[in-house]
Scaffold this active site. Structure first.
Site, PDB file in Angstrom:
ATOM      1  N   ASN A 155     -42.539 102.603  24.277  1.00  0.00           N
ATOM      2  CA  ASN A 155     -42.115 101.445  23.485  1.00  0.00           C
ATOM      3  C   ASN A 155     -42.971 101.215  22.250  1.00  0.00           C
ATOM      4  OD1 ASN A 155     -43.751 100.854  25.954  1.00  0.00           O
ATOM      5  ND2 ASN A 155     -44.135  98.962  24.849  1.00  0.00           N
ATOM      6  N   CYS A 348     -50.985  91.209  23.359  1.00  0.00           N
ATOM      7  CA  CYS A 348     -52.346  90.698  23.336  1.00  0.00           C
ATOM      8  C   CYS A 348     -52.646  90.055  24.684  1.00  0.00           C
ATOM      9  CB  CYS A 348     -52.568  89.725  22.190  1.00  0.00           C
ATOM     10  SG  CYS A 348     -51.462  88.336  22.206  1.00  0.00           S
TER      11      CYS A 348
HETATM   12  C1  LIG Z   1     -40.744 100.232  28.154  1.00  0.00           C
HETATM   13  C2  LIG Z   1     -40.490  98.847  28.659  1.00  0.00           C
HETATM   14  N1  LIG Z   1     -40.450  98.626  29.969  1.00  0.00           N
HETATM   15  C3  LIG Z   1     -40.213  97.404  30.476  1.00  0.00           C
HETATM   16  C4  LIG Z   1     -40.022  96.319  29.659  1.00  0.00           C
HETATM   17  C5  LIG Z   1     -39.746  94.981  30.270  1.00  0.00           C
HETATM   18  O1  LIG Z   1     -38.366  94.699  30.294  1.00  0.00           O
HETATM   19  P1  LIG Z   1     -37.838  93.209  30.459  1.00  0.00           P
HETATM   20  O2  LIG Z   1     -38.167  92.488  29.197  1.00  0.00           O
HETATM   21  O3  LIG Z   1     -36.355  93.357  30.672  1.00  0.00           O
HETATM   22  O4  LIG Z   1     -38.496  92.619  31.659  1.00  0.00           O
HETATM   23  C6  LIG Z   1     -40.078  96.494  28.274  1.00  0.00           C
HETATM   24  C7  LIG Z   1     -39.945  95.335  27.360  1.00  0.00           C
HETATM   25  O5  LIG Z   1     -40.694  95.198  26.411  1.00  0.00           O
HETATM   26  C8  LIG Z   1     -40.303  97.800  27.754  1.00  0.00           C
HETATM   27  O6  LIG Z   1     -40.350  98.047  26.437  1.00  0.00           O
END
Ligand SMILES: Cc1ncc(COP(=O)(O)O)c(C=O)c1O
Length: 406
Positions: A155, A348
């Site tokens: 991400n 953060c």
């Molecule tokens: C790679 C990744 N996993 C999990 C999440 C969490 O998902 P959710 O916001 O649906 O709980 C995010 C959200 O930022 C993400 O980017």
């Protein structure tokens, strides 16, 4: 306004809004036996079929959750407990060090409270886990591995992992591999069946669906110990009344976003390439994080398996930069004042900016790692957004540099 934080959340697709609003006034608990309940159940099951088809899964492999975080928790804690229950020696958890906190904090918690030994797999300078590294880690003692977890795409820096190859290695040893595919769906071809994964996480609000809904795709042979106990919905692994409107919208978003994936990779990927070029032209020492962009994958002679090495690169909508001598937060706020909304890429802790664990894992100098920005594009991005960044980034970096690192 230039909204360039689609990796945090992306606007709902109009079709998903329509599907959701059509259900908001309907009554009926999908577990009730009367007509209203059966109608809700039909909506949920039709959505399950749509969702499964979009992602190359069987309807019975879809477990709805409240989002990506819950699906990650269910996969990692649930599979850990189930595998350890079956054989108490299985307490080793293998994870990439570049995971989202929804996985990273879970494996850490398992280590602190559930007797897990957490082993972080080595990554290269773009944050990629090599299949040989997974093989070496499992082979050291295959009998004590509970599970492995490696995200499909990162991400922060957008690096795509060789999911298929990693799954092949895990399968050789009978170890279940989970992948957080929250950022991958809609940007890359994602097919659960051909991925070889035991479990895969998807989130609604990252693909044009609503907040508060997600799913764990889970192979039929796996029964994780539930995190939520109650009414026994969703194969007894995830209790709770199903959110029919959100599920209807989520399935519609998955259908559309996967149908448009090639368009997205080409068009939004093209805009992203323009954005990278604009930033580099304005700030000559800006460092692009993650793997180099490759453009859309070339059509291979024979269709490659989903997640195979030939499709590797970075997410088409991700541009991550380090600006030496800048504080990422200062840059973010300077751009925000110009109507450009982006992210530093890292969360953060208690309001204190920390260098990103992802960058540190790739060997980036901690001081450099404080000066990052992530621009993430999405289905509503335009050339005007890129032009806004092209105009604003040079002066913003100059001002942030004058302020220096706090
Ligand atoms: C790679 C990744 N996993 C999990 C999440 C969490 O998902 P959710 O916001 O649906 O709980 C995010 C959200 O930022 C993400 O980017």
């Amino acid at each position: 306004m230039a909204y360039l934080d689609h990796a945090a959340t992306t606007p709902m697709l109009p079709e998903a809004v329509e599907a959701m609003t059509a259900q908001l006034t309907a009554v009926g608990n999908a577990s009730s036996l009367h007509g209203a309940g059966r109608r809700a159940r039909r909506t949920v099951e039709e959505a399950r079929e749509t969702f499964a088809e979009a992602l190359g899964a069987r309807p019975s492999e879809v477990v709805y959750t409240s989002g990506g975080t819950e699906a990650d928790n269910l996969a990692v804690k649930g599979l850990y407990w189930a595998r350890r229950d079956a054989d108490p020696r299985r307490t080793r958890v293998l994870a990439s060090p570049v995971e989202h906190h929804a996985v990273l904090d879970v494996v850490h918690w398992l280590g602190e409270h559930e007797g897990a030994t957490v082993e972080y797999l080595p990554v290269d300078t773009v944050g990629r886990v090599h299949p040989e590294a997974l093989r070496e880690a499992i082979a050291r003692d295959p009998g004590n591995v509970a599970l492995a977890t490696v995200m499909w795409a990162n991400n922060e820096i957008g690096t795509v992992q060789p999911v298929r190859e990693l799954a092949d290695v895990a399968a050789e040893f009978g170890v279940p591999l989970h992948a957080d595919a929250v950022q991958a769906v809609g940007q890359l071809p994602v097919d659960f069946a051909s991925s070889g994964l035991a479990a895969m996480t998807v989130s609604g609000h990252k693909i044009g669906g609503p907040y508060g809904i997600g799913a764990l795709l889970l192979g039929r042979e796996y029964t994780p110990v539930p995190v939520l106990h109650g009414g026994g919905q969703e194969r007894q692994v995830r209790s709770g009344t199903l959110d029919t409107p959100a599920i209807a919208a989520f399935a519609e978003a998955a259908r559309i976003t996967t149908e448009r994936q090639e368009w997205f990779a080409r068009e939004i990927g093209g805009l992203r390439d323009d954005l990278i070029a604009a930033v580099r032209a304005a700030v000559s020492d800006a460092i692009l994080g993650g793997a180099p962009p490759q453009g859309p994958p070339q059509a291979p002679a024979s269709a490659p398996a989903s997640g195979s090495a030939s499709l590797l690169g970075r997410l088409p909508a991700n541009a991550h930069f380090t600006f030496p001598g800048c504080e990422g937060d200062s840059l973010l706020l300077l751009l925000d004042a110009q109507g450009i909304e982006c992210s530093t890429g890292s969360a953060c802790t208690a309001g204190i900016a920390q260098p990103s664990h992802v960058l540190l894992a790739t060997g980036t100098d901690p001081d450099l790692a404080r000066g990052t920005l992530r621009f993430s594009l999405g289905h509503t991005s335009t050339t005007a957004d890129v032009e806004a960044v092209a105009q604003a980034i040079g002066p913003a970096v100059e001002r942030a540099r004058t302020a220096g690192l706090s």
